[in-house]
Design an enzyme around this catalytic site. Structure first.
Site, short mmCIF file in Angstrom:
data_model
loop_
_atom_site.label_atom_id
_atom_site.label_comp_id
_atom_site.label_asym_id
_atom_site.label_seq_id
_atom_site.Cartn_x
_atom_site.Cartn_y
_atom_site.Cartn_z
N ARG A 1 0.83 -1.21 0.00
CA ARG A 1 0.00 0.00 0.00
C ARG A 1 0.87 1.26 0.00
O ARG A 1 2.00 1.26 0.48
CB ARG A 1 -0.95 -0.01 1.18
CG ARG A 1 -0.32 -0.19 2.53
CD ARG A 1 -1.41 -0.32 3.59
NE ARG A 1 -0.97 -1.10 4.73
CZ ARG A 1 -1.77 -1.88 5.45
NH1 ARG A 1 -3.04 -1.99 5.14
NH2 ARG A 1 -1.30 -2.56 6.47
N GLU B 1 -3.46 5.91 3.82
CA GLU B 1 -2.97 4.91 2.88
C GLU B 1 -3.94 4.72 1.73
O GLU B 1 -5.16 4.84 1.88
CB GLU B 1 -2.79 3.57 3.59
CG GLU B 1 -1.81 3.61 4.74
CD GLU B 1 -1.86 2.37 5.60
OE1 GLU B 1 -0.82 2.03 6.20
OE2 GLU B 1 -2.94 1.74 5.71
N ASP C 1 0.53 -2.80 12.25
CA ASP C 1 0.21 -2.69 10.83
C ASP C 1 0.88 -1.52 10.13
O ASP C 1 0.44 -1.06 9.09
CB ASP C 1 -1.31 -2.60 10.65
CG ASP C 1 -1.92 -1.43 11.40
OD1 ASP C 1 -1.16 -0.66 12.01
OD2 ASP C 1 -3.16 -1.30 11.39
N SER D 1 -0.88 -10.27 10.70
CA SER D 1 -1.87 -9.61 9.84
C SER D 1 -1.60 -8.11 9.74
O SER D 1 -1.50 -7.43 10.76
CB SER D 1 -3.27 -9.84 10.43
OG SER D 1 -4.22 -9.03 9.79
#
Length: 351
Positions: free
Chosen positions: A57, A68, A239, A304
């Site tokens: 991304r 993002e 993340d 994740s």
């Protein structure tokens, strides 16, 4: 509809799913069924992983958070999501994460759908976690410890019940009001819930551990002594660069599964490891090209970070669900002059 010569043509309109209509759709179908459906779409797209254009991304980081863009495409459709992550937003009444997305035709470049994705991202994130849990969680798991009880908590719990059979939750958050909120909501959904006073207490007796915290920092939410053999860790809070949740020793003891290594090595828990540290890509597990959980003693970790193909799957699902229904309103979004070469003439005639 306006019948004047300057009225927009059918090509000018794009279906738009508002927050109100998204909530209507999800409530009419049921959140757990929506997440089962989303998991099926995501699994289908992961199994055709080579068909997609893939890129990490595009992120714009600031001291306050990150904004993002997450694009991907197959031969028929292009999809992207705009999403932010601002951990301090709760102090001013703003959501930590908000999003919207677009699905377009590759053949024409015209949008097929524009939709809110704040709610949809929460649903697809949980659906992805539980889908991965289907492959990696210990057989017969019923208890999940959840560290971080914010906006994603209830979605994760419902998805893991719908797809993996989790019915008992042990909750902990550094903010007791978050745990109270989550417990109230989840008890109303029929879960067995224990409110815990520490992360250590939350993981006692759990077969699955979900970490979902918001602070943008190198944090140790889960320490090595908290993780016994046979556990599946669903780590979804780390993340972006500089934002992690797990002690490095947990990573070295675990079999690590990721969505897209070039992105996860920058943003995920594995940013703490060497660049050549072995990881398994989940699409290979879903295609039968790599193993998931091998035995009852193995520690599995889903690192994740969220990947664009999951959003593409969610956009496909919503596009399919709103066809011919009343969940979308038509936006006059695309300029469509009678003569495609005469955009200026269209403008001046309108004046």
């Amino acid at each position: 509809m306006d019948k004047s010569p300057l009225a927009p043509s059918e090509l000018a309109f794009v279906p738009f799913v508002s927050v109100a209509n998204m909530m209507k759709l999800v409530n009419e179908i049921g959140p757990e069924q929506v997440m089962r459906d989303l998991a099926a779409y995501i699994e289908e797209d992961f199994r055709r992983w080579p068909d997609f254009d893939k890129t990490p991304r595009v992120a714009s980081h600031s001291a306050e958070g990150v904004i993002e863009l997450m694009p991907t495409a197959d031969s028929e459709n292009y999809g992207f999501k705009y999403v932010n992550g601002h951990p301090k937003n709760g102090r001013t009444g703003h959501q930590t994460v908000t999003a919207f997305g677009v699905l377009s035709s590759v053949a024409t470049g015209y949008p097929l759908l524009m939709t809110e994705m704040t709610i949809l991202t929460a649903l697809r994130t949980a659906a992805t976690s539980a889908l991965v849990g289907k492959y990696l969680a210990p057989k017969g798991a019923t208890v999940m410890g959840m560290i971080g009880n914010g906006a994603q908590c209830e979605f994760q719990a419902l998805a893991f019940r719908a797809i993996c059979g989790i019915d008992t939750l042990r909750l902990y958050d550094i903010d007791p009001s978050a745990t109270e909120k989550a417990a109230k909501n989840l008890i109303a959904q029929g879960f067995n819930v224990t409110k815990c006073r520490s992360g250590e207490e939350a993981v006692e007796g759990a077969q699955v551990i979900t970490t979902c915290t918001a602070d943008k920092q190198y944090a140790t939410i889960l320490t090595d002594n908290m993780v016994g053999s046979g556990i599946h860790i669903n780590a979804i809070g780390g993340d972006c660069p500089g934002k992690t949740e797990l002690h490095r020793d947990i990573l070295t003891r675990s079999e690590i599964f990721v969505e897209y290594p070039p992105q996860t090595r920058i943003e995920g828990e594995i940013q703490a490891l060497d660049e050549d540290h072995s990881v398994t890509e989940l699409w290979k597990v879903m295609r039968g090209e790599a193993e998931g959980r091998r035995d009852a003693k193995q520690i599995t970790l889903f690192d994740s970070v969220g990947f664009a193909i999951e959003d593409f799957s969610a956009l496909r699902y919503i596009h399919d669900r709103v066809k011919g229904g009343d969940y979308a309103q038509m936006l006059d979004l695309m300029a469509d002059p009678d003569d495609p070469r005469d955009l200026f003439g269209m403008l001046t005639r309108a004046g």
